[in-house]
Design an enzyme around this catalytic site. Sequence first.
Site, PDB file in Angstrom:
ATOM      1  N   ASP A 178       2.709  -0.857  -8.311  1.00  0.00           N
ATOM      2  CA  ASP A 178       4.180   0.174  -7.957  1.00  0.00           C
ATOM      3  C   ASP A 178       4.985  -0.268  -8.826  1.00  0.00           C
ATOM      4  OD1 ASP A 178       4.957   2.843  -7.481  1.00  0.00           O
ATOM      5  OD2 ASP A 178       6.739   1.557  -6.019  1.00  0.00           O
TER       6      ASP A 178
ATOM      7  N   GLU B 215       2.103  -0.030 -12.941  1.00  0.00           N
ATOM      8  CA  GLU B 215       3.712   1.082 -13.625  1.00  0.00           C
ATOM      9  C   GLU B 215       5.036   0.648 -14.144  1.00  0.00           C
ATOM     10  OE1 GLU B 215       5.788   4.500 -11.446  1.00  0.00           O
ATOM     11  OE2 GLU B 215       5.971   2.553 -11.012  1.00  0.00           O
TER      12      GLU B 215
ATOM     13  N   ASP C 154      -5.794  13.984   3.957  1.00  0.00           N
ATOM     14  CA  ASP C 154      -6.305  12.633   5.320  1.00  0.00           C
ATOM     15  C   ASP C 154      -6.949  12.346   4.554  1.00  0.00           C
ATOM     16  OD1 ASP C 154      -8.224  14.103   6.689  1.00  0.00           O
ATOM     17  OD2 ASP C 154      -6.447  15.098   7.840  1.00  0.00           O
TER      18      ASP C 154
ATOM     19  N   HIS D  45       2.318  11.705  -9.845  1.00  0.00           N
ATOM     20  CA  HIS D  45       1.862  11.985  -8.621  1.00  0.00           C
ATOM     21  C   HIS D  45       4.176  12.338  -8.857  1.00  0.00           C
ATOM     22  CE1 HIS D  45       2.786   7.786  -8.028  1.00  0.00           C
ATOM     23  NE2 HIS D  45       3.500   8.383  -7.338  1.00  0.00           N
ATOM     24  N   ASP D  46       4.271  11.445  -9.518  1.00  0.00           N
ATOM     25  CA  ASP D  46       6.225  11.698 -10.585  1.00  0.00           C
ATOM     26  C   ASP D  46       6.334  12.848 -11.354  1.00  0.00           C
ATOM     27  OD1 ASP D  46       6.013   9.758  -8.450  1.00  0.00           O
ATOM     28  OD2 ASP D  46       6.194   8.498  -9.909  1.00  0.00           O
TER      29      ASP D  46
ATOM     30  N   ASP E 221      -3.895  19.846  10.672  1.00  0.00           N
ATOM     31  CA  ASP E 221      -1.918  19.350  10.534  1.00  0.00           C
ATOM     32  C   ASP E 221      -1.678  19.744   9.196  1.00  0.00           C
ATOM     33  OD1 ASP E 221      -2.756  17.336   9.092  1.00  0.00           O
ATOM     34  OD2 ASP E 221      -1.765  15.354  10.927  1.00  0.00           O
TER      35      ASP E 221
ATOM     36  N   ASN F 182      -8.013  18.030   9.388  1.00  0.00           N
ATOM     37  CA  ASN F 182      -8.204  18.486  11.143  1.00  0.00           C
ATOM     38  C   ASN F 182      -6.428  19.368  11.499  1.00  0.00           C
ATOM     39  OD1 ASN F 182      -5.267  16.791  10.293  1.00  0.00           O
ATOM     40  ND2 ASN F 182      -5.765  15.318  12.180  1.00  0.00           N
TER      41      ASN F 182
ATOM     42  N   ASP G 109      -6.835  18.213   3.939  1.00  0.00           N
ATOM     43  CA  ASP G 109      -6.867  17.959   5.314  1.00  0.00           C
ATOM     44  C   ASP G 109      -8.080  18.502   6.458  1.00  0.00           C
ATOM     45  OD1 ASP G 109      -5.021  17.855   7.799  1.00  0.00           O
ATOM     46  OD2 ASP G 109      -4.732  19.669   7.578  1.00  0.00           O
TER      47      ASP G 109
ATOM     48  N   ASP H 112      -2.757   1.394  -3.345  1.00  0.00           N
ATOM     49  CA  ASP H 112      -1.711   1.631  -4.480  1.00  0.00           C
ATOM     50  C   ASP H 112      -0.230   0.715  -4.061  1.00  0.00           C
ATOM     51  OD1 ASP H 112       0.872   2.222  -5.305  1.00  0.00           O
ATOM     52  OD2 ASP H 112      -0.214   4.648  -5.246  1.00  0.00           O
TER      53      ASP H 112
END
Length: 531
Positions: A197, A249, A27, A316-317, A23, A21, A19, A96
Site C-alpha cells: 500500500d 502501489e 469472509d 477497489h479505489d 452477516d 455466515n 459471505d 495486502d
Amino acid sequence: MEWWKDAIIYQIYPRSFQDSNGDGIGDIPGIISRLDHLQALGVGAVWLGPVYRSPGVDNGYDVSDYREIDPVYGTMEDMERLIAEAGKRGIRILMDLIINHTSTDHYWFRWGRDRTSPYADYYYWSRGGADGSLPNNWTGFFGGDCWEFDPERCEYYLHLFDKGQADLNYHNPAVLEEVKNILRFWLDKGVAGFRCDVINLLWKDSLERSKKRPFLTGLEHYHTLEGTHDILRSLHAVLAEYDAFTVGEAVFVTPAQARDLTRPDELDLVFPFEHMECDQWKVKWLKKKFRPRELFTALLRWQKELPWNALYLENHDQPRSVSRFGSEKYWRESAQVLGALLLTLRGTPFLYQGQEIGMTNFDFKRIRQLQDIESKSIDKLLTRLHLPAALRWRIISRTSRDNARTPFQWTGEKGAGFTEGRPWLGINHNCERINLAAQEEDPRSVWSWYKDLAALRQEREELRRGDFTPLAMTEQVFAYRRQLGDRGLTVALNFSAEPARVVVRGKLLRSNYDRIRFEEILQPWEAVILE
Ligand code: ISL
Ligand code: CA
C-alpha cells in the site's frame, strides 16, 4: 523464478466477495468456497485485500494487529486453509501490506502515547506552534489537514489518510525491524508475496511547512524519496530469502521513478496511476470527458518506458471501467474490449473482482447509502465550501470508491448469491441482469470472453512475453502487435459506438462479434485478435 510474468493476478476485496455466515460481510470461508471460480479463469495468484484485525475505519487499511485475522473475516485457521486450498489449485496468495500507517488502535500507538514507552517514537508526533497551531500546513489524501491532536500525549500526530490511520516513523529503526518480522510471519505461513500500500510515501524527509498546492500540500516532503528506496532495499533482503513477489502501489509516479522503484533489489512491479488520470483534471473529483486517445497515450508511454508493467483498469479505489471508459448501450461489447486491452498488453494483468462479468458503478441515489470514508470526508469538505447538495452528489457519485465495492453479483436472486443476510453495502439492482450465473453458459458473455482470452494468453507465449509494437492509434482505435521470435499476434480495439477502419491484416483468431473474416472494419466496440 519470475512466475508472475506468466500469471494473471486476481484482486479480491474480501468484504464484498462472498459471505458465508449471513452477516452480510464477505469472509475467508466464503472466498474458499469460490476458489473454483478463480481456477476456471486460470488465475495464478490472488491479491487478497486486508483481512488483518482492524477497527475498519478504512475497511482494513487501518490495521490494529498484523498477526491476527479480523473476526468478521474468520480465523487464522481459515486463513491457513485458504492458503492451502488455493495452493492445491495452483493459486498463490498475496497479502495486502499496509505499512505507511497503522490504526490508532494498534498497541504501538496506544502505548506510544506514553513518552517513556518503547513505542514513543513509532509515529510522527509534534507539538505544533506555541499558540496551539498545527505543526505544518500539509493536507491529506482525504481532504483537509493531516494532523490530529492527542489529548493524552498533548501532541499532534501525522496522518496522511484518515485520523484513524497514523503514519509510521521510519526514522526510528525499530519500526523497520517490526515490519521485517511481519513479513517473515506471513511468508512462513506460505504467502507468495505482497501488494504494498502507498509504498512510495514511507519516508518523510522533514515536517517543514511547504508551498501551498491545490491538492496535497507537503507532497514533496515524502513522495518517492531516497529514504523510501533505502527502506525497500532493506525489506528486499527479507523478501529475497523467500523468493517473494512484490507489487507496490506508487501514487503519482513517473515512468523514471517507477523504474527506480523496480530496481532488482527493490520491488518487482509498481502500479502506476497515469492512465487512471486520463478522465480527470489534476484531482479525481474533477472529471473531464473521457477521450480514449488519452488512455491509449498513457498506456503506450508506459509500455515503451518500462520493460514490464503491472496492468490494471480497476481496483477497489477506482470506479468500474465499463462505466468509466465503456458504453451503456454496448455494455457487453465494451466490457469485452476493455478485457481484451487488459489481457493483451505487455505486463502482468491484475483483474479486479467483478470485472470479469462486467460489473458497473453503483446505482445509489444518496450519500447516506455510501460507506467509503473518502467519499464522506470529501462530502464534508465540499459542504464547508458551500457546494449545493446536488453538485456534491454529482461529484461524489461518479468518483466514490464504493462504485467498485458493491458485492459480487453471483446470481440474480435477492442477495445476489453473495449473502443470505443484509449486505454491508447495497447490491446493484442490475444484478438481475448482470450476474455470473446468467453468463456462465453463454459463450458470448463477458465472462466467457475473459475466460477464453485468459486461456489464449496461457497458450500463446507471444501474448505473455512478446514485444509490444503500436500499429495504429486514433481518437477511437488502438491497434498493436505482440511479437516473439517469428510468432506474433495483432490486436485491434474499437473504443466507440461507430464502425472504424483500421489497416491491419491476418487470420482472424478472436472477435467479440460473430464473424469469420476481418476486412479492416471494426464494428462498434469490437475487439479482434489476428494471427
Ligand atoms: O483513491 C485514490 C486514487 O483515486 C487515492 O487517493 C488512494 O487513496 C490512494 O491511491 C491510496 O490508496 C491506498 O491507501 C489508502 C486506502 O484507503 C486505499 O484503499 C488504498 O488502496 C490508505 O491506506
Ligand atoms: Ca460473513
